[in-house]
Design a protein around this motif. Sequence first.
Motif, PDB file in Angstrom:
ATOM      1  N   VAL A 246       0.941  -1.124   0.002  1.00 15.79           N
ATOM      2  CA  VAL A 246      -0.106  -0.061  -0.006  1.00 15.79           C
ATOM      3  C   VAL A 246       0.617   1.119   0.001  1.00 15.79           C
ATOM      4  CG1 VAL A 246      -0.371   0.218   2.282  1.00 15.79           C
ATOM      5  CG2 VAL A 246      -2.067   1.119   1.210  1.00 15.79           C
TER       6      VAL A 246
ATOM      7  N   SER B 245       5.721   9.654  -1.620  1.00 14.47           N
ATOM      8  CA  SER B 245       6.802  10.824  -1.049  1.00 14.47           C
ATOM      9  C   SER B 245       7.866  10.239  -0.047  1.00 14.47           C
ATOM     10  CB  SER B 245       6.131  12.067  -0.566  1.00 14.47           C
ATOM     11  OG  SER B 245       5.344  11.798   0.556  1.00 14.47           O
TER      12      SER B 245
ATOM     13  N   GLU C 187      11.837   4.462   2.038  1.00 16.93           N
ATOM     14  CA  GLU C 187      11.529   2.827   2.065  1.00 16.93           C
ATOM     15  C   GLU C 187      12.011   2.377   0.350  1.00 16.93           C
ATOM     16  OE1 GLU C 187       8.429  -0.456   2.817  1.00 16.93           O
ATOM     17  OE2 GLU C 187       7.806   1.442   3.175  1.00 16.93           O
TER      18      GLU C 187
HETATM   19  C1  FAD Z   1      10.323  17.287   0.271  1.00 19.31           C
HETATM   20  C2  FAD Z   1       9.775  16.651   1.348  1.00 19.31           C
HETATM   21  C3  FAD Z   1       9.748  16.714   2.764  1.00 19.31           C
HETATM   22  C4  FAD Z   1       9.728  15.855   3.752  1.00 19.31           C
HETATM   23  N1  FAD Z   1       9.518  16.537   5.167  1.00 19.31           N
HETATM   24  C5  FAD Z   1       9.200  15.622   6.167  1.00 19.31           C
HETATM   25  C6  FAD Z   1       9.216  16.156   7.435  1.00 19.31           C
HETATM   26  O1  FAD Z   1       9.628  17.299   7.735  1.00 19.31           O
HETATM   27  N2  FAD Z   1       8.903  15.250   8.396  1.00 19.31           N
HETATM   28  C7  FAD Z   1       8.461  13.968   7.994  1.00 19.31           C
HETATM   29  O2  FAD Z   1       8.095  13.206   9.341  1.00 19.31           O
HETATM   30  N3  FAD Z   1       8.332  13.419   6.810  1.00 19.31           N
HETATM   31  C8  FAD Z   1       8.736  14.229   5.861  1.00 19.31           C
HETATM   32  N4  FAD Z   1       8.994  13.794   4.760  1.00 19.31           N
HETATM   33  C9  FAD Z   1       8.550  12.468   4.419  1.00 19.31           C
HETATM   34  C10 FAD Z   1       7.193  12.121   3.949  1.00 19.31           C
HETATM   35  O3  FAD Z   1       6.593  13.473   3.629  1.00 19.31           O
HETATM   36  C11 FAD Z   1       6.494  11.399   4.941  1.00 19.31           C
HETATM   37  O4  FAD Z   1       6.952  10.224   5.148  1.00 19.31           O
HETATM   38  C12 FAD Z   1       4.892  11.212   4.527  1.00 19.31           C
HETATM   39  O5  FAD Z   1       4.303  10.567   5.833  1.00 19.31           O
HETATM   40  C13 FAD Z   1       4.600  10.158   3.369  1.00 19.31           C
HETATM   41  O6  FAD Z   1       3.317  10.138   2.855  1.00 19.31           O
HETATM   42  P1  FAD Z   1       3.070   9.287   1.582  1.00 19.31           P
HETATM   43  O7  FAD Z   1       1.518   9.281   1.597  1.00 19.31           O
HETATM   44  O8  FAD Z   1       3.524  10.068   0.493  1.00 19.31           O
HETATM   45  O9  FAD Z   1       3.592   7.823   1.904  1.00 19.31           O
HETATM   46  P2  FAD Z   1       4.208   6.751   0.843  1.00 19.31           P
HETATM   47  O10 FAD Z   1       5.519   7.389   0.537  1.00 19.31           O
HETATM   48  O11 FAD Z   1       3.131   6.474  -0.061  1.00 19.31           O
HETATM   49  O12 FAD Z   1       4.373   5.498   1.989  1.00 19.31           O
HETATM   50  C14 FAD Z   1       5.223   5.654   3.051  1.00 19.31           C
HETATM   51  C15 FAD Z   1       5.044   4.486   4.026  1.00 19.31           C
HETATM   52  O13 FAD Z   1       3.761   4.322   4.592  1.00 19.31           O
HETATM   53  C16 FAD Z   1       2.877   3.125   4.174  1.00 19.31           C
HETATM   54  N5  FAD Z   1       1.658   3.726   3.919  1.00 19.31           N
HETATM   55  C17 FAD Z   1       1.195   4.374   3.154  1.00 19.31           C
HETATM   56  N6  FAD Z   1      -0.083   4.656   3.183  1.00 19.31           N
HETATM   57  C18 FAD Z   1      -0.444   3.727   4.053  1.00 19.31           C
HETATM   58  C19 FAD Z   1      -1.709   3.292   4.559  1.00 19.31           C
HETATM   59  N7  FAD Z   1      -2.862   4.020   4.160  1.00 19.31           N
HETATM   60  N8  FAD Z   1      -1.899   2.487   5.540  1.00 19.31           N
HETATM   61  C20 FAD Z   1      -0.660   1.734   5.849  1.00 19.31           C
HETATM   62  N9  FAD Z   1       0.722   1.907   5.401  1.00 19.31           N
HETATM   63  C21 FAD Z   1       0.513   2.974   4.535  1.00 19.31           C
HETATM   64  C22 FAD Z   1       3.816   2.697   2.979  1.00 19.31           C
HETATM   65  O14 FAD Z   1       3.623   1.172   2.776  1.00 19.31           O
HETATM   66  C23 FAD Z   1       5.149   2.956   3.128  1.00 19.31           C
HETATM   67  O15 FAD Z   1       5.776   2.255   3.977  1.00 19.31           O
HETATM   68  C24 FAD Z   1       9.286  14.620   3.507  1.00 19.31           C
HETATM   69  C25 FAD Z   1       9.062  14.230   2.210  1.00 19.31           C
HETATM   70  C26 FAD Z   1       9.499  15.308   1.040  1.00 19.31           C
HETATM   71  C27 FAD Z   1       9.425  14.572  -0.277  1.00 19.31           C
END
Ligand code: FAD
Length: 345
Positions: free
Chosen positions: A49, A54, A340
């Motif tokens: 999932v 990001s 990841e």
């Molecule tokens: C420019 C930039 C700045 C950032 N700054 C920060 C920051 O300041 N602090 C911080 O903590 N992070 C930061 N991040 C990291 C990122 O924003 C977080 O990790 C965010 O929560 C990822 O969300 P996503 O939906 O894109 O996750 P994804 O990349 O789609 O998934 C991340 C993980 O979560 C799991 N996952 C996703 N959705 C679910 C669900 N519904 N149920 C169970 N598991 C799930 C996935 O399997 C994977 O293991 C940053 C990233 C970028 C690109």
Amino acid sequence: MQIQKNVSLASFSTMRLGGKAAFLVEISSEEELLEAIKYSKEYKLPTHVIGSGSNSVFSAKGYNGLVIVNAVDGIEETVGEDGLLLSVGAGVNWDRLVEYTVEKGYSDIALLSLIPGTTGAAPVQNIGAYGQQVSDSVISVRAYDSKSGDFVTLSKDECMFSYRHSRFNTVDKSRFIITSVKMRFSRRSESAPFYADVATYFEVHNINQESVSPANLREAVSTVRVIKLPDPSTVANCGSFFKNPVVSADVFNQLQANFPELKSHQTDDGNLKLYGAQLIDLCGLKDFHDSSTGMATWKNQALVLINESAKSTDDLISFKEKVVQAVEEKFGITLIQEPEFIELV
Ligand SMILES: Cc1cc2nc3c(=O)[nH]c(=O)nc-3n(C[C@H](O)[C@H](O)[C@H](O)COP(=O)(O)OP(=O)(O)OC[C@H]3O[C@@H](n4cnc5c(N)ncnc54)[C@H](O)[C@@H]3O)c2cc1C
């Protein structure tokens, strides 16, 4: 719900790299999630999932299973005596939620403005910035439990939150698919001390740091982040590509003898956290553009790797190894990857 076949994963990661998913489905409700799971069982497909990718880097070889894109929408609101209660769909854009709560006059997650991603992914690594973390506002998480085959509600304690960790990315990795998050908001302002960048913003703008409004907090953090970090919608990146390394006091003292400029801050267990960006910078690799891989380090934050013209995830891996090797040779420290890496061949 439509199961797609042979889908390029590059558009499902903000690094814009990755091979193909054999199967991919976007789900917008718990019913659709159950349908997708039924399909995966029928065809014996492993599942993975994602939200908005990001914090995910897909292998060039792709994913030979079913990728489930969680797009469950909706914010349900209850106003109680102790503040605002929201039940938020896992697919809701995180920053949209922050904006929503700030507009309602709450500061609880205002410092988490502009963090990319979905609300469902936020508890997974217990997102945090500038002293706030999502776990401080979580009441419970609703998720599909692949072990029991049922939906469950996990209390905040059951989520086992800690710094950038929860049971979802440790002991129960890949077990739960989060469909909604229940959160409580009650704070109307925040007071000093603030992180240096944010405090400077308030000083420059003559904002009283004893009681800063949600709108001012959001404005400050957004301004700071836009200067420091690339926007994934225009510059392909996954945020910090490496964790800040933690070393013992002894190791730090030895390092500082050779590199007096090294900065650190103390962790709760008496170790010292170094700034990975500074290590990369001291290797002369800040704003380093590598034509052989099409990758670069970001000009204002060397911990962020950006994809300028990479052709595949293998280019990213080669570039990452160059950076890791340079830091290892100079400081004897191995940088650990933060996003990841997903591969199933
Ligand atoms: C420019 C930039 C700045 C950032 N700054 C920060 C920051 O300041 N602090 C911080 O903590 N992070 C930061 N991040 C990291 C990122 O924003 C977080 O990790 C965010 O929560 C990822 O969300 P996503 O939906 O894109 O996750 P994804 O990349 O789609 O998934 C991340 C993980 O979560 C799991 N996952 C996703 N959705 C679910 C669900 N519904 N149920 C169970 N598991 C799930 C996935 O399997 C994977 O293991 C940053 C990233 C970028 C690109």
